[in-house]
Design a protein around this motif. Sequence first.
Motif, PDB file in Angstrom:
ATOM      1  N   GLY A  79      -6.428  -0.260   1.552  1.00  0.00           N
ATOM      2  CA  GLY A  79      -6.170  -0.799   2.690  1.00  0.00           C
ATOM      3  C   GLY A  79      -5.592  -0.428   3.719  1.00  0.00           C
ATOM      4  N   THR A  80      -5.294  -1.098   4.813  1.00  0.00           N
ATOM      5  CA  THR A  80      -4.855  -0.576   6.088  1.00  0.00           C
ATOM      6  C   THR A  80      -3.149  -0.151   6.045  1.00  0.00           C
ATOM      7  OG1 THR A  80      -6.302  -2.266   7.402  1.00  0.00           O
ATOM      8  CG2 THR A  80      -4.461  -1.261   8.680  1.00  0.00           C
ATOM      9  N   PRO A  81      -3.142   0.824   6.639  1.00  0.00           N
ATOM     10  CA  PRO A  81      -1.725   1.448   6.412  1.00  0.00           C
ATOM     11  C   PRO A  81      -0.524   0.487   7.182  1.00  0.00           C
ATOM     12  CG  PRO A  81      -3.205   3.258   7.019  1.00  0.00           C
ATOM     13  CD  PRO A  81      -3.900   2.308   6.936  1.00  0.00           C
ATOM     14  N   SER A  82       0.601   0.700   6.801  1.00  0.00           N
ATOM     15  CA  SER A  82       1.595  -0.141   7.469  1.00  0.00           C
ATOM     16  C   SER A  82       1.970   0.522   8.677  1.00  0.00           C
ATOM     17  CB  SER A  82       2.780  -0.299   6.562  1.00  0.00           C
ATOM     18  OG  SER A  82       3.551   0.952   6.536  1.00  0.00           O
ATOM     19  N   PRO A 115      -1.508  -4.553   4.621  1.00  0.00           N
ATOM     20  CA  PRO A 115      -0.252  -3.245   4.820  1.00  0.00           C
ATOM     21  C   PRO A 115       0.970  -3.978   4.092  1.00  0.00           C
ATOM     22  CG  PRO A 115      -1.324  -3.804   6.722  1.00  0.00           C
ATOM     23  CD  PRO A 115      -1.672  -4.928   6.016  1.00  0.00           C
ATOM     24  N   PRO A 116       1.600  -2.691   3.394  1.00  0.00           N
ATOM     25  CA  PRO A 116       3.220  -3.002   3.132  1.00  0.00           C
ATOM     26  C   PRO A 116       3.876  -3.295   4.165  1.00  0.00           C
ATOM     27  CG  PRO A 116       2.006  -1.387   1.698  1.00  0.00           C
ATOM     28  CD  PRO A 116       1.125  -1.655   2.854  1.00  0.00           C
ATOM     29  N   PHE A 153       7.255   6.955   8.622  1.00  0.00           N
ATOM     30  CA  PHE A 153       6.376   6.942   7.557  1.00  0.00           C
ATOM     31  C   PHE A 153       5.671   5.615   7.534  1.00  0.00           C
ATOM     32  CE2 PHE A 153       8.847  10.199   5.447  1.00  0.00           C
ATOM     33  CZ  PHE A 153      10.032  10.048   5.918  1.00  0.00           C
ATOM     34  N   GLN A 154       4.635   5.762   6.900  1.00  0.00           N
ATOM     35  CA  GLN A 154       3.681   4.616   6.820  1.00  0.00           C
ATOM     36  C   GLN A 154       3.121   4.486   5.285  1.00  0.00           C
ATOM     37  OE1 GLN A 154       0.439   4.680   9.630  1.00  0.00           O
ATOM     38  NE2 GLN A 154      -0.692   6.158   8.845  1.00  0.00           N
ATOM     39  N   VAL A 155       2.830   3.223   4.786  1.00  0.00           N
ATOM     40  CA  VAL A 155       2.360   3.022   3.476  1.00  0.00           C
ATOM     41  C   VAL A 155       1.048   2.265   3.324  1.00  0.00           C
ATOM     42  CG1 VAL A 155       2.904   2.437   1.112  1.00  0.00           C
ATOM     43  CG2 VAL A 155       4.846   3.384   2.713  1.00  0.00           C
ATOM     44  N   ALA A 156       0.080   2.726   2.502  1.00  0.00           N
ATOM     45  CA  ALA A 156      -1.102   1.880   2.436  1.00  0.00           C
ATOM     46  C   ALA A 156      -1.127   1.425   0.947  1.00  0.00           C
ATOM     47  CB  ALA A 156      -2.294   2.678   2.837  1.00  0.00           C
ATOM     48  N   ALA A 157      -1.690   0.361   0.562  1.00  0.00           N
ATOM     49  CA  ALA A 157      -1.883   0.136  -0.832  1.00  0.00           C
ATOM     50  C   ALA A 157      -3.336   0.098  -0.934  1.00  0.00           C
ATOM     51  CB  ALA A 157      -1.300  -1.607  -0.992  1.00  0.00           C
TER      52      ALA A 157
END
Length: 1673
Positions: A917-920, A833-834, A906-910
């Motif tokens: 990938g798994t979200p942050s 996760p980012p 907010f959440q970010v996934a790479a």
Amino acid sequence: MMSLPFYQRHHEHYDRAYRHKALSSTVSQYQKETKSKSAVYAQGSAAYARGSAAHRHSSAAGFSLDSSAAYSHGSTAYDHSAMQSKRSAAYSLDSQSLSTSSAAYSHGSESINKLAAAYRLGSEAYNFGLKNSNLMIEDQSYKMSPKAKRAKQSLISEDKENEAIDYSVPIFTGREVNISGITDTEEERIKESAAYVAKRNLFATGEGVSVSKVAKTTSEEEHHEKKSRKVAIRESAERVAMKKTLEETQAFHKKLNQDKLLHPPEFIIEPRSHTIWEKENVRFNCSVAGWPAPRVTWYKNNVPIDVQAHPGKYIIQSRYGLHSLEITECEFDDTAQYHASAMNVKGEVSVYASLVVKRYKGEIDASLLHSRNLSLSPFAVTPHGYASRFEISFVDKFDVAFGREGETMSLGCTVVINPDIKRFKPDIEWYRNGVLITPSKWVQMQWSGERASLTLTHANKEDEGLYTLRVAMGEYYEEYSGYVFVRDADAEIPGAPGAPLDVQCLDANKDYVIVSWKQPAVDGGNPILGYFIDRCEVGTSHWTQCNENPVKFARFPVTGLIEGRSYIFRVRAVNKAGVSLPSRVSEPVAALDPADRARLRSHPSAPWTGQIIVTEEEPAEGVVPGPPTDLQVIEATKNYVVLSWKPPGQRGHEGIMYFVEKCVAGTEDWQRVNTEIPVKSPRFAVFDLSEGKSYCFRVRCCNSAGIGEPSEATEATVVDDKLDIPKAPGRILPTRNTDTSVVVTWTEPPDAKELVGYYIESSVEGSGRWEPCNNNPVKGTRFICHGLSNGEKYIFRVRAVNAAGLSEFSQESEPIEVKAAIGGGLLHAAPSPPYDIVVLESVRDSMVLGWKQPEAIGGAEITGYYVNYREVVDGVPGKWKEANIKAVTERAYRIQNLKENMVYQFQVAAANLAGVGTPSKPSKPFKCEEWTIAVPGPPHDVKCTEVRKDSLVLLWKEPVYSGRSPIVGYYVDMKETEAKEEHWRSVNEKPLQKKFLKIGGLTQGVSYVFRVRATNQAGVGKPSDVTDAVVAETRPGTKEVVVDVDDNGVISLNFECDQMSPDSKFIWSKNYEPIEDDSRLNINTKGGKSKLSFKDLGEDDLGIYSCIVTDTDGVSSSYTIDEEEMKRLLALSHERQFPTVPLVSELAVEILEKGEVRFWLQAEKLSGNAKANFVFNDKEIFNGEKYKMKVDQKTGLVEMIMDKLEEKDEGTYTFQLQDGKATNQSSLVLIGDVFKKLRDEADFQRKEWHRKQGPHFVDKLGWEVTDECNVMLKCKVANIKKETHIVWYKDDREIMVDEEHDFKDGVCTLLISEFSKKDAGTYEVILKDDRGKDSSELKLKDTAFADLMNEVCRRIALSATDLKIQSTAEGIRLYSYVTYYVEDLRVGWLHNDTQIKFTDRMRTGVTGEQIWLQINEPTPQDKGRYIMELFDGNTTHKKTVDLSGQAFDEAFAEFQRLKQAAIAEKNRARVLGGLPDVVTIQEGKALNLSCTVWGDPTPEVSWLKNEKSFVSDANCILKFESGKNVSFSISAVSTQDSGKYSIVVKNKYGTETSDVTVIVMPVSGQTDTVQGHNQNNKTVSKKKKAMTASKQKEGEKKDFIKPHVEEIIATEETPDPNEMPPVEKEKDTKSNQQAAKKTDGKAGVAEKVPQPTEGLDRQGKKPPEKAALGKPH
């Protein structure tokens, strides 16, 4: 004037869309304008009130379409009134209106919500956040965007339209015209947006319904601008209602246009043409996509339809994305062309349809026909409310499909929808490459209720692409896609190329159109030489080739079209092997000029015929037109130049035409191009130009009044292809995808123009056989190659395509094994996760986020990020929502359409090749509010690189929010990781202009963190997020960038890394910015080493060069080149270059004129002390008799000359140069075949020199064919004198020449007449005199003889005369003369384009120089066009004659006459023989005479004696037996029996008389002999009379055949009694040489059957001279 909503009166702007300067000025203007009320507005408000009442009534019973319809009616009425009042609105209300609006508001938000919902369903959608406010709720957005449900159309039966009833149908022809651009200015659109929002606000709140007072004065209006408390309450209510409406509209627009991009208009459903009866209604429907939603305008004959000017006549509606035009009570004058024009900020597009109104011609009651009403059924309601969400899934899906051209292909899926609502059916749509597919003759679509299928009835390469099935239920939809590959069909000719594709017609005008196409991927193994373009008029099946020679450019102007007619086109490719199959035909295009259409008027000349007569208007007066304007060259190739211009302003009222003139640039020698026929269109293609030359062009106008002045000449235009063939693509990178596919990416070729796409080819490694991966050029630089074999290793290559041709192939990729990407080789995993999500900017409705890259990227490069957000209300988080559908590559993203003052997380996934990938972890809550601070926002993406034990480099990006003034610099802060916040200290005292900083003075082993702050005039902004902790240390194995100057003086930066992973890459940058211009650099990477080389190091190259290795633990380094370092490197480069003597050319060898061998090289410069050593096979050689050496210091030329080469001279030659310290050498190896070839060439050159000292041949013996089809052997000689002799030989036998050759012009010739196979052999010519001799030989055998015969045959074929018609007794003969005939010339005959099969009735042959076709016993079926084909071995030459009509009738009549004449000649009565001329007999002896007669029918026989009738008696017995044997017997003759006896034979065809003279000698001795004289022993002439029955009648009538058939007089000797019967046949004709016999000294007249050289000359030439008939065989 305009009305504006309340929020624009209070605030400078509402959101970012309204910050436009033009809109700001509009708001300011609005505040200054005078507000007035109008009675028209009151009418609109009353109409709206009625609509609102209808809505409230329907709301009580449940919401239905009736409510929206009633509201729509009110809205329409308001629209009309608002238009008349120029969108003015009065905002001053009296107390009564205030109380009314307050009461309306007190009904609660529920009433407002219902009203807003009705507005959304029944009126145009309000465009929030975009410039164009005239958006409508579309059925679907551009291409693959989501769409709302579209109701099915149901059409009434059209059976009655096909009934045969007398009526008149006016015909109207139209065509589509696509116009790019937008007509309205941006300012007008913004003003319209502002006014529309005001109108929308009034409708939502019900304000102004009761306003009916007269307009007030300006002062009164200004007084009301002071707001009261009630007004403030009302505006507050307005804001609440508006906010909710905007939120709902915003959510709808987000679904409608997810990619947030602008799309040009595109018609999904086009209106269809209609044919109806008078007094009927008709409706045109269309659906358009685009963003912003296009505004649709309807036109009749290119004139906008004014609904108000014709009340009740036209009804224009826009509902649920469907636009319709309804025409009521159609009349005959409504016959016209209608078109809908859709326009937004991206452009404008139009679609056309025609309406034909039929008028009944008769006494029947036409009102019976009026009961039918052509209209579409209402649209069904979308299934909102029945299911909160539809689950759509696909079963039994289609996979990647492979087909071949001409085959039938089918795709299909079973669709499962849950819940299943029987009442509502899904919308099934198919797309190809994102474009909606409509049913056609090529594509068929079926929906069985469970399974959707698409069938390609006749697959073509145009059908190749990505097919997508979209199933929609209301606003929910699902898609499934699969690729379809279509290979070329098998070529009819082995090795022929594939068929071209995507044939389109561009820039159509009156008499020409430009045809374009795409080149095929398959060339058949030989380069494509060009293309043939064929055209066919619509309605016919006759294809005509448009160009004689193949054209290489994939665009070609086709001229010579007939105005008003429609054509289709196709293209064929040609290579050395042959011509390809034709492409799929283009769409029909009409030869019409848009510029002239408005000047022409069409009307049906007779209402019952439907015929259109196009006439130009009568000229008011004769006006010579002025010069055209704006003349320019719009396209130029090696084959043609296309000119374009505008008609002149001065041209009168009549039509004009044009003359085009050209001249070579730099001259004034103007030549008219179209000398015979003027051009009608303002476009013209000029052919027959010399390639490489420059031309100027100008145009003149002409009409009945004369020819005008020329236009200004164009600039000089070089005749050459302006569009170059693209260069090869680069960096081919294959990536694993599945077990049978590979993803191939590449980079676009540099300086590419007008690229059509790319072709990709694959090959199994080591096989050498390449196969195309696609047959339709793909756009973009990425493609998935399917159909590969699992486990095999493949290599790939790509080439680019544009109209000029196909580029060279790219370099071959590295081999890649075909296997699935996951688990098949390298171990990849999704990234971690980012983290550290921060807000970089915040406005009222959007926020910009930033985050840090994941710590673990999973072994593969990160391809993008996905952002989610959720609302947090009172600390309770809501559901996650997707912020972006497409992955973003940057670590910063703006999330739009947020709610002001709402708190979000907010959440970010790479994502990488392995997946998402798994979200942050959820970020901390952030409030969405507009930042009003003056200082900048925080910088972002702060990272450390080049970490060493005492330094590192810090990089960052500028803030998204810059504050109220521009950013002037940055401050960098640092502290130890464990230190407290108060220990932050600034690294730099003055602001940094750059976005990087090398920080030194670090303590080894200490951990540090850093942050950056931006500053502007207002102050220092918020600091960036803190970097990760970085330990100051130089890791083991760390390497630096090393500068190097090689032996050639090339300066390079080198970096090496031994920690690379398979996916690592070297990334070079200058001043920590990507290197965009690599024209001064070369970057080469191999393995773990990368080199950056400078082509020419200069001041432009100063800076910091850094290199980062991706997918490593921060491996990086940099090197700084400043002025001092540049000087040092240049000096070192010069030192490295100086010791070497530079050479202009390496050691080379050449043969001189006398056969001498010269070795030489040249240095750039040599000093006076320079010297050279010459070495042969490692031994130095010196100047002497054999070697002549020379060194020229001025020119740097070093050479050595040898008289001749011997076997011992084979080896290596080396020249060694020394000039001070600088040295150089160059070697040349002459060993083996190289030496042998050089020595042979030297010997040959020596012999040639000696040969040329005497008479010799300049040009060897060759041949040419003269115009008389004779072969001339010729050669060119030199050094000739009078004593020189020339001798010719064939096959070593001397050819005797009649006269001496005079060597005129130094050419010797030998003429061979009527060359044929007997002349094949070896010819030799010898020159000799006292100085020597020379010979030249020419072999005319095998292939050489065949080539010569092909040329002879070609000349013979060209000498063929036109076909002529000749009648004979057997039939009709077609013939042509050639100079002479040879068997190698192949002759074929065609009848009506069909090959003739030869029979006894239809024969062909050659007689002398005549080639003929004999048609025996012709019939009417033999009429038609006859073609004689003469094939010379390479080309077919044709001669044509039309044997039909009068030509056939005359020939057939002549044949009948000749046939009857031949029958008469054959069957007439005649005496064949047996009677002597004179009989001498002794008295008393018995006389017996006999003969044979012939005739059909059997002739009558009678006898005459001395011209008097003579019958049988006792003394003389006459017998006629068996119809042919005649006998004459006298038992005992006497002197009285002496006399002339005549036998007369007669039948219906003629009469013939044969005489015999009997002389009875009295007894005077003992002679007892009977003397019978005949032609065997006595030459006494005998004459016969013969006259046919036909000739007896011929004198009684006019001789109308005499001009065509000549009569001749023929005589013949008396035949032998033993000769053959007279019924004879020749090979070609019957009785064509039969002659009449003489009798009584009179010549009978017989008619000659025409020979092949005579007869009826149908070509109008003089008949040949008379010729005597030959004797019968």
